[in-house]
Design an enzyme around this catalytic site. Structure first.
Site, PDB file in Angstrom:
ATOM      1  N   LYS A   1       0.838  -1.208   0.000  1.00  0.00           N
ATOM      2  CA  LYS A   1       0.000   0.000   0.000  1.00  0.00           C
ATOM      3  C   LYS A   1       0.872   1.257   0.000  1.00  0.00           C
ATOM      4  O   LYS A   1       0.563   2.235  -0.676  1.00  0.00           O
ATOM      5  CB  LYS A   1      -0.939  -0.019   1.217  1.00  0.00           C
ATOM      6  CG  LYS A   1      -2.029  -1.086   1.122  1.00  0.00           C
ATOM      7  CD  LYS A   1      -2.788  -1.303   2.445  1.00  0.00           C
ATOM      8  CE  LYS A   1      -3.762  -2.477   2.308  1.00  0.00           C
ATOM      9  NZ  LYS A   1      -4.497  -2.775   3.559  1.00  0.00           N
TER      10      LYS A   1
ATOM     11  N   GLN B   1      -4.504  -1.585   9.871  1.00  0.00           N
ATOM     12  CA  GLN B   1      -4.488  -2.907   9.244  1.00  0.00           C
ATOM     13  C   GLN B   1      -5.096  -3.955  10.180  1.00  0.00           C
ATOM     14  O   GLN B   1      -4.768  -4.007  11.369  1.00  0.00           O
ATOM     15  CB  GLN B   1      -3.040  -3.281   8.869  1.00  0.00           C
ATOM     16  CG  GLN B   1      -2.898  -4.568   8.079  1.00  0.00           C
ATOM     17  CD  GLN B   1      -3.517  -4.507   6.681  1.00  0.00           C
ATOM     18  OE1 GLN B   1      -3.629  -3.449   6.081  1.00  0.00           O
ATOM     19  NE2 GLN B   1      -3.941  -5.646   6.169  1.00  0.00           N
TER      20      GLN B   1
ATOM     21  N   ASP C   1     -10.760   2.941   4.467  1.00  0.00           N
ATOM     22  CA  ASP C   1     -11.143   1.520   4.380  1.00  0.00           C
ATOM     23  C   ASP C   1     -12.660   1.382   4.238  1.00  0.00           C
ATOM     24  O   ASP C   1     -13.154   0.328   3.829  1.00  0.00           O
ATOM     25  CB  ASP C   1     -10.731   0.783   5.667  1.00  0.00           C
ATOM     26  CG  ASP C   1      -9.437   0.007   5.526  1.00  0.00           C
ATOM     27  OD1 ASP C   1      -9.139  -0.446   4.401  1.00  0.00           O
ATOM     28  OD2 ASP C   1      -8.746  -0.158   6.544  1.00  0.00           O
TER      29      ASP C   1
HETATM   30  N1  GUN Z   1      -7.060  -6.862   6.343  1.00  0.00           N
HETATM   31  C1  GUN Z   1      -7.452  -7.547   5.249  1.00  0.00           C
HETATM   32  N2  GUN Z   1      -7.973  -6.713   4.319  1.00  0.00           N
HETATM   33  C2  GUN Z   1      -7.908  -5.480   4.856  1.00  0.00           C
HETATM   34  C3  GUN Z   1      -8.288  -4.200   4.373  1.00  0.00           C
HETATM   35  O1  GUN Z   1      -8.823  -4.031   3.271  1.00  0.00           O
HETATM   36  N3  GUN Z   1      -8.041  -3.158   5.209  1.00  0.00           N
HETATM   37  C4  GUN Z   1      -7.484  -3.317   6.443  1.00  0.00           C
HETATM   38  N4  GUN Z   1      -7.316  -2.233   7.207  1.00  0.00           N
HETATM   39  N5  GUN Z   1      -7.121  -4.492   6.921  1.00  0.00           N
HETATM   40  C5  GUN Z   1      -7.338  -5.570   6.123  1.00  0.00           C
END
Ligand code: GUN
Length: 291
Positions: free
Chosen positions: A53, A97, A120
């Site tokens: 990311k 995350q 998110d």
């Molecule tokens: N863990 C798995 N997918 C995601 C996501 O799209 N965002 C976040 N913050 N954690 C995740």
């Protein structure tokens, strides 16, 4: 057997197109959009997702900020980090995350994120807006899947769509998006307690696997000529590769592909489009701050 070879739903190629579009939009800004990511602990998969990311941000010209906290971070301390990010005017959007260590309550954390920075789209406000068909941040994976369906002109109106997996991150929001206008699909949301799962899958014009069980969808579960979208990304051992693992989807690709009209691979399918979803939301958050 399908009379034509299946079309590959190429997430890498589509993501490259989107990255170029976002890069051009970003070049026009004096101050750049900034995405922050909070990573608690040292889970290998989470670490690499977050690294990707941050790398994506660099590629499109966004600023990024990685906040790494130890596994034993208290909930109170994480809430303080969130409060700081909510107040930090240089950060336009941020993510925490998931999953978080067991001693931290995810729902409490997600609810503390300022919804205007919740790129998110996990905050209850965005979940509610999605349900009501009102504008808000759409979670990145469902966003990426809808973008893929749009790009490849996959018809959804009145189509039988089966989604396996009802998570708050993928299956449930996706079921709302695909059953609402303008997609207007007939959605069946399947899960671990579903009876006759195979029969439901066999009816599907579009089958979406998002349950996190590698190779779960086999050819006998797929209708001839269906579109299959694989959301699974599980690390499985593979000692023929130096790092010792590879990503495996929820679909047995080799077996299933010949029956399909189109299918997304793993890796290189939904994953890259999920990452675009996050960039897209960050750009939207930035525009809200800088209209
Ligand atoms: N863990 C798995 N997918 C995601 C996501 O799209 N965002 C976040 N913050 N954690 C995740």
């Amino acid at each position: 057997m399908s009379s034509n070879p299946p079309k590959l739903l190429d997430g890498n190629a589509l993501a490259a197109l989107w990255k170029q579009k976002i890069k051009v939009a970003c070049a026009a800004f004096d101050q750049k959009p900034c995405l922050a990511a909070v990573l608690v602990g040292s889970d290998g998969a989470s670490q690499s997702y977050v690294q990707f990311k941050m790398k994506d941000c660099q590629e499109v010209g966004f600023q990024s900020k990685l906040i790494q906290l130890p596994e034993n971070t208290s909930q109170a301390s994480l809430l303080q980090t969130i409060e700081d990010l909510n107040k930090d005017a240089s950060v336009h959007g941020y993510i925490v995350q998931l999953p978080l260590p067991k001693h931290i309550d995810e729902q409490t954390i997600v609810a503390a994120i300022d919804p205007t920075k919740d790129v998110d789209g996990f905050h209850p406000l965005h979940a509610g807006r999605l349900m009501l068909g009102r504008p808000g941040f759409v979670p990145a994976t469902p966003w990426g899947i809808v973008a893929m369906i749009d790009h490849y002109n996959i018809p959804t109106e009145g189509a039988e769509i089966a989604i396996i997996g009802r998570s708050h991150i993928v299956g449930r929001p996706l079921s709302v998006l695909l059953s609402s206008s303008p997609k207007n699909g007939t959605v069946t949301l399947l899960h671990s307690k579903s009876k006759n799962l195979k029969e439901h899958c066999l009816r599907a014009d579009i089958l979406i696997a998002a349950l996190g069980k590698p190779g779960f969808v086999t050819a006998d579960m797929v209708k001839q000529g269906a579109v299959v979208i694989d959301v699974g990304t599980t690390r499985v051992q593979d000692h023929s590769i130096a790092r010792g693992w590879r990503l495996k989807g929820d679909v047995d690709f080799e077996q299933v592909a010949p029956k399909t009209k189109a299918i997304s691979p793993v890796p290189g399918g939904v994953g890259p489009m999920t990452r675009i979803g996050l960039l897209h939301n960050t750009l939207e958050a930035y525009k809200t701050f800088n209209p």
